[in-house]
Design a protein around this motif. Structure first.
Motif, PDB file in Angstrom:
ATOM      1  N   GLU A   1      23.970 -35.648   1.591  1.00 39.16           N
ATOM      2  CA  GLU A   1      22.707 -35.370   0.905  1.00 39.16           C
ATOM      3  C   GLU A   1      22.605 -33.862   0.712  1.00 39.16           C
ATOM      4  O   GLU A   1      22.894 -33.098   1.627  1.00 39.16           O
ATOM      5  CB  GLU A   1      21.508 -35.841   1.731  1.00 39.16           C
ATOM      6  N   SER A   2      22.186 -33.434  -0.448  1.00 42.76           N
ATOM      7  CA  SER A   2      22.020 -32.014  -0.711  1.00 42.76           C
ATOM      8  C   SER A   2      20.608 -31.592  -0.316  1.00 42.76           C
ATOM      9  O   SER A   2      19.659 -31.717  -1.097  1.00 42.76           O
ATOM     10  CB  SER A   2      22.281 -31.708  -2.201  1.00 42.76           C
ATOM     11  N   LEU A   3      20.466 -31.120   0.914  1.00 48.81           N
ATOM     12  CA  LEU A   3      19.146 -30.712   1.397  1.00 48.81           C
ATOM     13  C   LEU A   3      18.724 -29.400   0.741  1.00 48.81           C
ATOM     14  O   LEU A   3      19.520 -28.473   0.628  1.00 48.81           O
ATOM     15  CB  LEU A   3      19.165 -30.531   2.913  1.00 48.81           C
ATOM     16  N   PRO A   4      17.478 -29.309   0.298  1.00 53.35           N
ATOM     17  CA  PRO A   4      17.002 -28.062  -0.316  1.00 53.35           C
ATOM     18  C   PRO A   4      16.793 -26.987   0.742  1.00 53.35           C
ATOM     19  O   PRO A   4      16.575 -27.293   1.912  1.00 53.35           O
ATOM     20  CB  PRO A   4      15.663 -28.470  -0.950  1.00 53.35           C
ATOM     21  N   GLU A   5      16.865 -25.737   0.308  1.00 51.61           N
ATOM     22  CA  GLU A   5      16.661 -24.632   1.241  1.00 51.61           C
ATOM     23  C   GLU A   5      15.180 -24.385   1.511  1.00 51.61           C
ATOM     24  O   GLU A   5      14.828 -23.633   2.411  1.00 51.61           O
ATOM     25  CB  GLU A   5      17.313 -23.359   0.692  1.00 51.61           C
ATOM     26  N   GLU A   6      14.294 -24.991   0.729  1.00 48.70           N
ATOM     27  CA  GLU A   6      12.860 -24.835   0.938  1.00 48.70           C
ATOM     28  C   GLU A   6      12.176 -26.196   0.807  1.00 48.70           C
ATOM     29  O   GLU A   6      12.657 -27.082   0.109  1.00 48.70           O
ATOM     30  CB  GLU A   6      12.257 -23.865  -0.081  1.00 48.70           C
ATOM     31  N   ASP A   7      11.061 -26.342   1.465  1.00 51.85           N
ATOM     32  CA  ASP A   7      10.218 -27.534   1.350  1.00 51.85           C
ATOM     33  C   ASP A   7      10.975 -28.829   1.628  1.00 51.85           C
ATOM     34  O   ASP A   7      10.898 -29.793   0.868  1.00 51.85           O
ATOM     35  CB  ASP A   7       9.574 -27.606  -0.042  1.00 51.85           C
ATOM     36  N   CYS A   8      11.715 -28.853   2.733  1.00 55.76           N
ATOM     37  CA  CYS A   8      12.461 -30.059   3.102  1.00 55.76           C
ATOM     38  C   CYS A   8      11.528 -31.244   3.301  1.00 55.76           C
ATOM     39  O   CYS A   8      11.862 -32.379   2.949  1.00 55.76           O
ATOM     40  CB  CYS A   8      13.252 -29.809   4.384  1.00 55.76           C
ATOM     41  N   ILE A   9      10.372 -30.991   3.898  1.00 58.05           N
ATOM     42  CA  ILE A   9       9.431 -32.078   4.182  1.00 58.05           C
ATOM     43  C   ILE A   9       8.914 -32.679   2.881  1.00 58.05           C
ATOM     44  O   ILE A   9       8.906 -33.900   2.708  1.00 58.05           O
ATOM     45  CB  ILE A   9       8.256 -31.560   5.037  1.00 58.05           C
ATOM     46  N   LEU A  10       8.492 -31.818   1.969  1.00 55.94           N
ATOM     47  CA  LEU A  10       7.975 -32.306   0.694  1.00 55.94           C
ATOM     48  C   LEU A  10       9.072 -33.010  -0.096  1.00 55.94           C
ATOM     49  O   LEU A  10       8.828 -34.031  -0.743  1.00 55.94           O
ATOM     50  CB  LEU A  10       7.408 -31.127  -0.110  1.00 55.94           C
ATOM     51  N   TRP A  11      10.290 -32.478  -0.033  1.00 57.88           N
ATOM     52  CA  TRP A  11      11.431 -33.106  -0.713  1.00 57.88           C
ATOM     53  C   TRP A  11      11.652 -34.522  -0.188  1.00 57.88           C
ATOM     54  O   TRP A  11      11.853 -35.453  -0.950  1.00 57.88           O
ATOM     55  CB  TRP A  11      12.679 -32.247  -0.488  1.00 57.88           C
ATOM     56  N   TRP A  12      11.600 -34.687   1.139  1.00 54.38           N
ATOM     57  CA  TRP A  12      11.811 -36.004   1.739  1.00 54.38           C
ATOM     58  C   TRP A  12      10.700 -36.975   1.339  1.00 54.38           C
ATOM     59  O   TRP A  12      10.953 -38.146   1.064  1.00 54.38           O
ATOM     60  CB  TRP A  12      11.881 -35.868   3.256  1.00 54.38           C
ATOM     61  N   CYS A  13       9.455 -36.483   1.324  1.00 53.26           N
ATOM     62  CA  CYS A  13       8.327 -37.348   0.977  1.00 53.26           C
ATOM     63  C   CYS A  13       8.421 -37.836  -0.465  1.00 53.26           C
ATOM     64  O   CYS A  13       8.047 -38.962  -0.783  1.00 53.26           O
ATOM     65  CB  CYS A  13       7.013 -36.602   1.190  1.00 53.26           C
ATOM     66  N   ARG A  14       8.909 -36.967  -1.349  1.00 57.98           N
ATOM     67  CA  ARG A  14       8.977 -37.315  -2.766  1.00 57.98           C
ATOM     68  C   ARG A  14      10.203 -38.167  -3.118  1.00 57.98           C
ATOM     69  O   ARG A  14      10.165 -38.959  -4.048  1.00 57.98           O
ATOM     70  CB  ARG A  14       9.025 -36.039  -3.613  1.00 57.98           C
ATOM     71  N   LYS A  15      11.279 -37.957  -2.387  1.00 54.80           N
ATOM     72  CA  LYS A  15      12.543 -38.604  -2.745  1.00 54.80           C
ATOM     73  C   LYS A  15      12.449 -40.114  -2.566  1.00 54.80           C
ATOM     74  O   LYS A  15      11.932 -40.609  -1.558  1.00 54.80           O
ATOM     75  CB  LYS A  15      13.686 -38.045  -1.890  1.00 54.80           C
ATOM     76  N   ARG A  16      12.958 -40.822  -3.538  1.00 53.87           N
ATOM     77  CA  ARG A  16      12.942 -42.287  -3.505  1.00 53.87           C
ATOM     78  C   ARG A  16      14.325 -42.804  -3.105  1.00 53.87           C
ATOM     79  O   ARG A  16      15.328 -42.407  -3.678  1.00 53.87           O
ATOM     80  CB  ARG A  16      12.523 -42.850  -4.865  1.00 53.87           C
ATOM     81  N   TYR A  17      14.338 -43.679  -2.128  1.00 54.03           N
ATOM     82  CA  TYR A  17      15.569 -44.297  -1.657  1.00 54.03           C
ATOM     83  C   TYR A  17      15.522 -45.794  -1.967  1.00 54.03           C
ATOM     84  O   TYR A  17      14.450 -46.405  -1.948  1.00 54.03           O
ATOM     85  CB  TYR A  17      15.748 -44.100  -0.155  1.00 54.03           C
ATOM     86  N   ARG A  18      16.673 -46.343  -2.217  1.00 51.37           N
ATOM     87  CA  ARG A  18      16.737 -47.796  -2.417  1.00 51.37           C
ATOM     88  C   ARG A  18      16.478 -48.531  -1.106  1.00 51.37           C
ATOM     89  O   ARG A  18      16.011 -49.666  -1.101  1.00 51.37           O
ATOM     90  CB  ARG A  18      18.115 -48.182  -2.963  1.00 51.37           C
ATOM     91  N   SER A  19      16.803 -47.879  -0.014  1.00 51.93           N
ATOM     92  CA  SER A  19      16.655 -48.497   1.303  1.00 51.93           C
ATOM     93  C   SER A  19      15.631 -47.743   2.130  1.00 51.93           C
ATOM     94  O   SER A  19      15.711 -46.517   2.264  1.00 51.93           O
ATOM     95  CB  SER A  19      18.012 -48.512   2.020  1.00 51.93           C
ATOM     96  N   LEU A  20      14.667 -48.471   2.700  1.00 55.17           N
ATOM     97  CA  LEU A  20      13.690 -47.859   3.596  1.00 55.17           C
ATOM     98  C   LEU A  20      14.374 -47.340   4.851  1.00 55.17           C
ATOM     99  O   LEU A  20      13.984 -46.307   5.399  1.00 55.17           O
ATOM    100  CB  LEU A  20      12.610 -48.881   3.975  1.00 55.17           C
ATOM    101  N   CYS A  21      15.423 -48.029   5.268  1.00 53.74           N
ATOM    102  CA  CYS A  21      16.185 -47.604   6.446  1.00 53.74           C
ATOM    103  C   CYS A  21      16.769 -46.217   6.216  1.00 53.74           C
ATOM    104  O   CYS A  21      16.689 -45.343   7.077  1.00 53.74           O
ATOM    105  CB  CYS A  21      17.292 -48.619   6.720  1.00 53.74           C
ATOM    106  N   ARG A  22      17.356 -46.001   5.025  1.00 51.79           N
ATOM    107  CA  ARG A  22      17.943 -44.700   4.701  1.00 51.79           C
ATOM    108  C   ARG A  22      16.877 -43.598   4.705  1.00 51.79           C
ATOM    109  O   ARG A  22      17.115 -42.504   5.203  1.00 51.79           O
ATOM    110  CB  ARG A  22      18.621 -44.788   3.327  1.00 51.79           C
ATOM    111  N   LYS A  23      15.726 -43.912   4.175  1.00 47.94           N
ATOM    112  CA  LYS A  23      14.646 -42.920   4.129  1.00 47.94           C
ATOM    113  C   LYS A  23      14.201 -42.542   5.536  1.00 47.94           C
ATOM    114  O   LYS A  23      13.975 -41.365   5.837  1.00 47.94           O
ATOM    115  CB  LYS A  23      13.464 -43.467   3.327  1.00 47.94           C
ATOM    116  N   LYS A  24      14.074 -43.525   6.415  1.00 45.73           N
ATOM    117  CA  LYS A  24      13.664 -43.239   7.785  1.00 45.73           C
ATOM    118  C   LYS A  24      14.727 -42.436   8.521  1.00 45.73           C
ATOM    119  O   LYS A  24      14.403 -41.517   9.297  1.00 45.73           O
ATOM    120  CB  LYS A  24      13.367 -44.546   8.522  1.00 45.73           C
TER     121      LYS A  24
END
Length: 225
Positions: free
Chosen positions: A160-183
């Motif tokens: 996963e290409s993690l952003p250098e800023e706003d990791c939390i907001l990036w995670w909240c916005r990002k859509r995953y096909r799997s809820l397990c992957r998101k968690k």
């Protein structure tokens, strides 16, 4: 602040109060209140009122109606992207202390060196991880060379290409096909922030800085746990 701003509003509009008349006669005199700055020997309470006046200066220019504490509060509160902190910090898969640190990071309340200097706890604001820049939330997550390397290792591990800023907001916005992957990714990001902050504290207290590769191994162990 919104309550004290009511007094600021009274002074601006020269409300019919004895205290307001006294303030104009003693402090402001022939000056413009909106641009007024207190003297160094002014009382603590008066300097605080003037500080809040500077914060609400734009509202004073905009608002032609009556001021209310509610309107001041609504104007003052941030209107950025809303983060579901319950979903983030109370993720059932997340180690609680990791979630707590992330919650504090998201609100910008960690006692970084720049804050400690403002609080007059210390005189040095140098980052303990890179010893090259001012330590702040924005620097530690993830502009610091040390934390950036950690982020790169984690990105390669998770693919996963993690952003250098706003990791939390990036995670909240990002859509995953799997809820397990998101968690799982939530656990990874929270764990990364926790271990960077923990490493920083160890470096501050014990003058010991572990390598980013070691930090990754600790994070992997926690996420698997």
């Amino acid at each position: 602040m919104a309550v004290v701003a009511k007094y600021v509003w009274w002074i601006e509009n020269k409300a019919d109060h004895l205290w307001v008349k006294w303030v104009h006669a003693v402090y402001i005199k022939d000056k413009q209140w909106i641009d007024y700055e207190p003297t160094v020997n002014s009382s603590w309470a008066w300097r605080k009122i003037c500080q809040i006046k500077n914060i609400f200066k734009e509202l004073l220019r905009q608002n032609n109606g009556l001021y209310s504490v509610k309107s001041g509060y609504m104007w003052l509160r941030p209107h950025g992207d809303k983060i579901d902190w319950c979903q983030w910090a109370l993720n059932s898969w997340m180690i609680p202390k990791h979630g707590f640190v992330c919650w504090v990071v998201g609100h910008g309340k960690l006692l970084t060196q720049d804050r400690l200097v403002r609080m007059q706890v210390t005189t040095s604001n140098t980052c303990y991880l890179c010893a090259d820049h001012t330590e702040s939330h924005a620097h530690i997550f993830f502009k610091c060379e040390y934390s950036r390397r950690c982020c790169q290792f984690v990105s390669a591990w998770c693919k996963e290409s993690l952003p250098e800023e706003d990791c939390i907001l990036w995670w909240c916005r990002k859509r995953y096909r799997s809820l397990c992957r998101k968690k799982v990714m939530g656990c990874v990001i929270a764990g990364l922030m926790y271990h960077i902050w923990h490493t920083r504290n160890v470096a501050r207290v014990d003058c010991l800085l572990i390598r980013p590769e070691q930090l990754l191994m600790k994070l992997q162990k926690d996420v698997r746990f």
